[in-house]
Design a protein around this motif. Structure first.
Motif, mmCIF file in Angstrom:
data_model
loop_
_atom_site.group_PDB
_atom_site.id
_atom_site.type_symbol
_atom_site.label_atom_id
_atom_site.label_comp_id
_atom_site.label_asym_id
_atom_site.label_seq_id
_atom_site.Cartn_x
_atom_site.Cartn_y
_atom_site.Cartn_z
ATOM 1 N N VAL A 319 67.648 19.540 81.376
ATOM 2 C CA VAL A 319 67.935 18.360 81.346
ATOM 3 C C VAL A 319 68.874 17.981 82.993
ATOM 4 N N ILE A 320 69.905 18.937 83.197
ATOM 5 C CA ILE A 320 70.789 18.338 84.319
ATOM 6 C C ILE A 320 69.980 18.717 85.601
ATOM 7 N N GLY A 321 69.126 19.570 85.723
ATOM 8 C CA GLY A 321 68.133 19.489 86.847
ATOM 9 C C GLY A 321 67.234 18.263 86.865
ATOM 10 N N GLU A 322 66.443 17.731 86.001
ATOM 11 C CA GLU A 322 65.576 16.715 86.093
ATOM 12 C C GLU A 322 66.528 15.315 86.311
ATOM 13 N N LEU A 323 67.833 15.311 85.985
ATOM 14 C CA LEU A 323 68.649 14.186 86.278
ATOM 15 C C LEU A 323 69.128 14.211 87.587
ATOM 16 N N LEU A 324 69.492 15.303 88.210
ATOM 17 C CA LEU A 324 69.722 15.312 89.481
ATOM 18 C C LEU A 324 68.604 15.188 90.410
ATOM 19 N N ARG A 325 67.364 15.443 90.075
ATOM 20 C CA ARG A 325 66.339 15.286 90.818
ATOM 21 C C ARG A 325 65.886 13.777 90.744
ATOM 22 N N ALA A 326 66.054 13.186 89.567
ATOM 23 C CA ALA A 326 65.804 11.501 89.468
ATOM 24 C C ALA A 326 66.874 10.697 90.382
ATOM 25 N N ARG A 327 68.100 11.108 90.380
ATOM 26 C CA ARG A 327 68.995 10.587 91.037
ATOM 27 C C ARG A 327 69.191 10.732 92.727
ATOM 28 N N GLY A 328 68.158 11.807 93.075
ATOM 29 C CA GLY A 328 68.214 12.087 94.415
ATOM 30 C C GLY A 328 69.466 12.897 94.937
ATOM 31 N N LEU A 329 70.065 13.855 93.692
ATOM 32 C CA LEU A 329 71.236 14.519 94.092
ATOM 33 C C LEU A 329 71.206 16.124 94.193
ATOM 34 N N MET A 330 69.895 16.356 94.109
ATOM 35 C CA MET A 330 69.531 17.701 94.126
ATOM 36 C C MET A 330 69.527 18.035 95.646
ATOM 37 N N PRO A 331 70.217 18.835 96.103
ATOM 38 C CA PRO A 331 70.420 19.094 97.614
ATOM 39 C C PRO A 331 68.948 19.759 98.179
ATOM 40 N N PRO A 332 68.529 19.421 99.334
ATOM 41 C CA PRO A 332 67.207 20.131 99.608
ATOM 42 C C PRO A 332 67.495 21.724 100.119
ATOM 43 N N THR A 333 66.406 22.472 99.867
ATOM 44 C CA THR A 333 66.453 23.870 100.202
ATOM 45 C C THR A 333 66.784 24.213 101.389
ATOM 46 N N PRO A 334 68.177 25.189 101.541
ATOM 47 C CA PRO A 334 68.588 25.220 102.818
ATOM 48 C C PRO A 334 67.710 26.507 103.412
ATOM 49 N N SER A 335 67.706 26.330 104.676
ATOM 50 C CA SER A 335 67.098 27.324 105.401
ATOM 51 C C SER A 335 67.647 28.808 105.139
ATOM 52 N N THR A 336 66.884 29.887 105.041
ATOM 53 C CA THR A 336 67.438 31.092 105.054
ATOM 54 C C THR A 336 67.934 31.945 106.241
#
Length: 433
Positions: A319-336
């Motif tokens: 649920v927290i993952g779904e919420l962060l994605r819906a609110r645009g708060l999930m950071p982009p995948t960083p370059s390795t």
């Protein structure tokens, strides 16, 4: 053979794993700030550990089997029984209050739906050995500080809080017989999701008269001030109101009062809760509960043999993952890749010089990659750009005393004559990952 995971289970490709790592890192960072220590237990436990707590009906929701030693076992559906067993085993020697947390993967065989899978990871935070309401305020503060750390605000998330003791005092004051309380809890729990007429019918079936039923149906609209004015002087209610007011004062001092809504419909489905309970919801109402927990003072004695007051909460990653994605708060995948080492293909010693350079940069803490076969320089640089590198070290022993060129987008090349100097520069210029 199917290339899909089992229903309700997930593959974590690097992008999804990065999101999970962000959630885990945030959980750990905040909870450790509150002086909680991490623990873990086995993913496989005796079946009776769960049936003792939840009854035989829980078996239909478990992944259970008989192992090769003829033992009835189950994949853990929750962490609290394991936690109770572990605390009970060392209750006499543990410093009180016990502040523990864990991030187990849990398994339940149930119908998959939005926000609920057959496996998930869950942050479990528990505090044992303190009965004062300050412990309850501390626990809620942890959960809400996690919301802040994810970039959420009180406009995004609301903590809906109640107290089972206060609710029981209200039911006593209304002369509702104790055998009817479970039915009242069920109605309150579903008050927002079922028609008022059906709720009234259920209360009548439980033996409530019209006056008591009307009062219960109005609980959902009561804020704390109104409830206190209406019922606060009743002998069965007064001590619980005073305690809850103290709890709210602690929450205010801890800086989380703006997140809280008093809500008597939060009773928590698990029968073992004994005091203050809470659930976190997004304000839009788009998702399931983000988090839930409360005080369970009798559970450790029944499961682990330790007669200690306790409280805790669980927060799942789905649920927290779904919420962060819906609110645009999930950071982009960083370059390795921080640095890409390229070599001049026309210089005989360049390959080994490039390898020595990469080894030195890695030793300095820089995430470094290079082409694993001989390529033209332009091809190497293009591979580095596709890998996400922002810094390129071009190694050319043919350049004599200055064999290292550092190239960054939009900047002139920087020349280095010493590998130590190159590594020192790389470490101090944002290329350490």
């Amino acid at each position: 053979m199917s290339h899909k995971p089992l229903p309700g289970f997930r593959d974590f490709y690097p992008e999804q794993f990065a999101e999970r790592a962000h959630i885990f890192d945030t959980w750990r960072r905040v909870v450790r700030r509150y002086a909680f220590q991490e623990y873990d237990g086995p993913p496989l436990e005796p079946l009776e550990l769960y049936t003792q707590k939840s009854g035989e009906e829980i078996v239909t929701q478990l992944y259970n089997f008989v192992d090769k030693g003829e033992r009835a076992v189950a994949m853990r559906p929750e962490m609290t029984p394991t936690f109770a067993r572990m605390v009970g085993a060392k209750a006499q020697t543990l410093r009180k209050p016990v502040r523990w947390f864990s991030l187990p993967q849990l398994f339940r065989y149930e119908r998959t739906q939005k926000g609920r899978l057959r496996e998930h990871y869950q942050l479990n935070v528990d505090l044992v050995g303190e009965a004062d309401v300050l412990a309850d305020a501390e626990l809620l503060s942890v959960a809400l500080e996690i919301m802040r750390a994810f970039g959420l605000t009180a406009a995004d998330v609301r903590a809906r809080v109640s107290d089972r003791r206060l609710l029981n005092g209200l039911l006593t004051h209304l002369a509702i017989a104790e055998p009817a309380w479970p039915a009242v809890y069920t109605v309150l729990d579903k008050l927002e999701r079922q028609p008022r007429e059906l709720s009234a019918e259920k209360l009548a079936e439980a033996g409530l008269d019209d006056e008591a039923a009307t009062a219960v149906l109005g609980f959902g609209a009561l804020d704390f001030a109104t409830m206190r004015a209406r019922y606060g002087d009743a002998p069965a209610v007064q001590p619980h109101v005073a305690r809850f007011a103290e709890y709210l004062a602690h929450c205010d001092a801890l800086g989380v009062a703006d997140w809280i809504r008093f809500d008597l419909t939060i009773v928590r489905g698990l029968a073992y809760y004994t005091g203050i309970v809470f659930e976190l919801f997004d304000q839009v109402g788009e998702f399931r509960a983000i988090c839930g927990g409360g005080r369970y003072d009798n559970l450790l004695k029944s499961l682990g043999g330790a007669d200690l007051p306790a409280l805790g909460f669980g927060m799942g990653d789905v649920v927290i993952g779904e919420l962060l994605r819906a609110r645009g708060l999930m950071p982009p995948t960083p370059s390795t890749v921080a640095i890409w080492v390229a070599q001049s293909p026309d210089t005989p010693d360049a390959p080994h010089a490039a390898l020595r350079t990469a080894a030195a940069l890695r030793g300095a803490g820089c995430t470094t990659e290079f082409a694993l076969r001989v390529q033209k320089l332009d091809k190497q640089l293009e591979s580095g750009r596709k890998a996400g590198a922002g810094t390129f070290v071009i190694v050319d022993p043919g350049m004599g005393d200055a064999p290292w060129r550092v190239r960054r987008t939009g900047n002139d090349d920087v020349i280095f004559s010493s590998l130590d100097a190159l590594c020192a520069w790389a470490s101090s210029n944002g290329t350490v990952r």
